[in-house]
Design an enzyme around this catalytic site. Sequence first.
Site, PDB file in Angstrom:
ATOM      1  N   LYS A 116       0.864  -1.190   0.000  1.00 14.98           N
ATOM      2  CA  LYS A 116       0.000   0.000   0.000  1.00 14.98           C
ATOM      3  C   LYS A 116       0.902   1.242   0.000  1.00 14.98           C
ATOM      4  O   LYS A 116       1.505   1.583   1.010  1.00 14.98           O
ATOM      5  CB  LYS A 116      -0.925  -0.006   1.216  1.00 14.98           C
ATOM      6  CG  LYS A 116      -1.966   1.092   1.198  1.00 14.98           C
ATOM      7  CD  LYS A 116      -2.925   0.930   2.369  1.00 14.98           C
ATOM      8  CE  LYS A 116      -3.992   2.021   2.327  1.00 14.98           C
ATOM      9  NZ  LYS A 116      -3.414   3.367   2.485  1.00 14.98           N
ATOM     10  N   LYS A 293      -6.403  -8.318  -2.357  1.00 14.97           N
ATOM     11  CA  LYS A 293      -7.534  -8.389  -3.284  1.00 14.97           C
ATOM     12  C   LYS A 293      -7.789  -9.831  -3.682  1.00 14.97           C
ATOM     13  O   LYS A 293      -6.844 -10.611  -3.876  1.00 14.97           O
ATOM     14  CB  LYS A 293      -7.253  -7.572  -4.555  1.00 14.97           C
ATOM     15  CG  LYS A 293      -6.965  -6.105  -4.334  1.00 14.97           C
ATOM     16  CD  LYS A 293      -6.578  -5.432  -5.638  1.00 14.97           C
ATOM     17  CE  LYS A 293      -6.189  -3.977  -5.421  1.00 14.97           C
ATOM     18  NZ  LYS A 293      -5.693  -3.347  -6.665  1.00 14.97           N
TER      19      LYS A 293
END
Length: 675
Positions: A116, A293
Amino acid sequence: MTIEHRLNQLRSQLQKAAYAYYVLDNPIMEDSVYDKLYRELEGLEKEYPLLITPDSPTQRVGDRPAAQFVSVKHNIPLYSLENAFDFEELQQWEQKWQRALEGETPEHSGYVCELKIDGSAIALTYEDGLLVRGATRGDGVTGEEITQNIRTIRTIPLRLNLDNPPPRVEVRGEAFLPLDTFEEINQEREKAGENLFANPRNAAAGTLRQLDSRIVAERKLDFFAYTLHIPDAEGFELPTTQWEALEFLQNMGFRVNPNRDLCVDLQAVQDYFDSWDEERKKLPYLTDGAVVKLNDFSLQQELGFTQKFPRWAIALKYAAEEAPTVVKDIIVNVGRTGAVTPMAVMEPVQLAGTTVQRATLHNEDRVKELDIRLGDTVVIRKAGEIIPEVLRVLPELRPAATEPYEMPTTCPECGSTLIRPQGEAVLRCVNSSCPAILRGSLVHWASRNALDIQGLGEKNVILLLEHNLVNSIADIYNLTVEEIMALPRMGQRSAEKLVAAIAASKSQDYARVIYGLGIRFVGKVNAEILTQNFPTLDKLQTATFAKLQGVYGIGEEIAQSVVDWFRVEANQQLIAALQNAGLTFEATQTAPVQTNSSIAGKTFVITGTLPTLKRSEAADKIKAAGGKVTSSVSKKTDYLLAGENAGSKLEKARTLGVTELDEAQFFELLSSTTA
């Protein structure tokens, strides 16, 4: 502190933080702190659904774009991500998306983990292979059009590396500043006498919003692409997984973060996350976690989105950092209610990417518990507080001949003797004329949930007080354009707008006025309950303690506070002055509810996630039919309207024999009538 007070406090701080971050490019709160506060707010609102307000940060996707740029609507919304902070929460997320499939347990091709990046999200649009638009995230639906600035980022292709590109391609990614570039920028700003950027994320956001694209080019922003969407893909062989999509993006000419992994299960996800806990500190850019994800696009499409998040992705974030520093001074702040809060002023220290110089010491008891002294080396942290807090003192590093810090006995703002009410840990100034109390009262009066006076924020309140233009809340209604124009940095247009906003506030409803008065323990919801049950000022201020306490939702503490407030002569004078100014102290008449409904006179509690209705929508329907909605289950509760993840309220309702309703049964009851 009441639940309403805490909710209002959380919403106010989160809104201020979001505005500072997204609009002003000047963060006032570190990410991990925001996340913890947001989760606290979310948890309280789940427990007390009646207290949810439309302007709560939980009720929106993001925050509004900066006004000086052209706003553009995203073709596809940019959703934010739900956060997890440990493996247990990651498991809960997996269970949640599996439940959303209504019992199906499909095989899936694992999870894709990506670092991230701590930067600024942007959306790129390509038509026939050419870059035609670049935009900031904004509120997720609308962003700022910054195409000229985007063109300066060399890792963003101006033309896709495809021989026969689709008609339109949407690419999302993160613009960021490498750490060495960030340091160079701050060194140049220091030489020029300019304010330093607090962290690379702030610098990246500020750079993207530069009106001069030459400045953007000089700062050498970088970019990682992480997702794409091709709305008209007929004749094209498209990726079917996130892993393939990242490779496809790379082949099209985008830079994709190489530190990604395809994980077969959550344990592999956790291993990936743990492996980067220390290694991330060696990277040339900042990362505060991992994005997880579901790899399978068909599964992503089936799961879809909630109002705010994709169900198929989550951000797994690293814990807040701790850091040692030295105490240079200890000061106290006086708030709107007269509460005196001690603060440690420290040697500046980097904490989770931001520079920290102050930390709360909470109250007198905490000061004594820490035995904090000037010159002490302390450990501070950012975890669940609005500002950093002192976690512990390292007495072995204490200088010789230091003395324990003693809290002041008089108010630093007005000199009045401080008191500590029985049963409280907080010292208070009880002088209603104290400048700090007046300052806080004016800011509260003008706040969004109270009189909502645009332009009367803390900076302008301080200006008014410094120039002796106001000595009470009522004085703002006597201000003239000429008086305001004479203040520093206030032109005619600003003065006219402020005077108009003050005049418009006279038409705000009775409940907002009562809330704006700042009566201790009376939050927005309490104010509405009070004004519904005491529809005129005369009825409210003459109500006895017993009568107030007899109102459902008004407890002993609130009732006593209301009685005490109206007994103060200065408060009576304020009320009289506000009435003379033309403010409303009477509830407006509303159309009578349908008394033939089966719901009329019944008390409901709403819990869990309903299939189609928001809890606030269900509450509105109950009220419109003559029912009442409360936040806690008791013997007085007639019905519990329960959705998914109902929790402890459902258990208590069953223990008490309260009738349970699902959404379908609720609609059936709503449409029925009594004989």
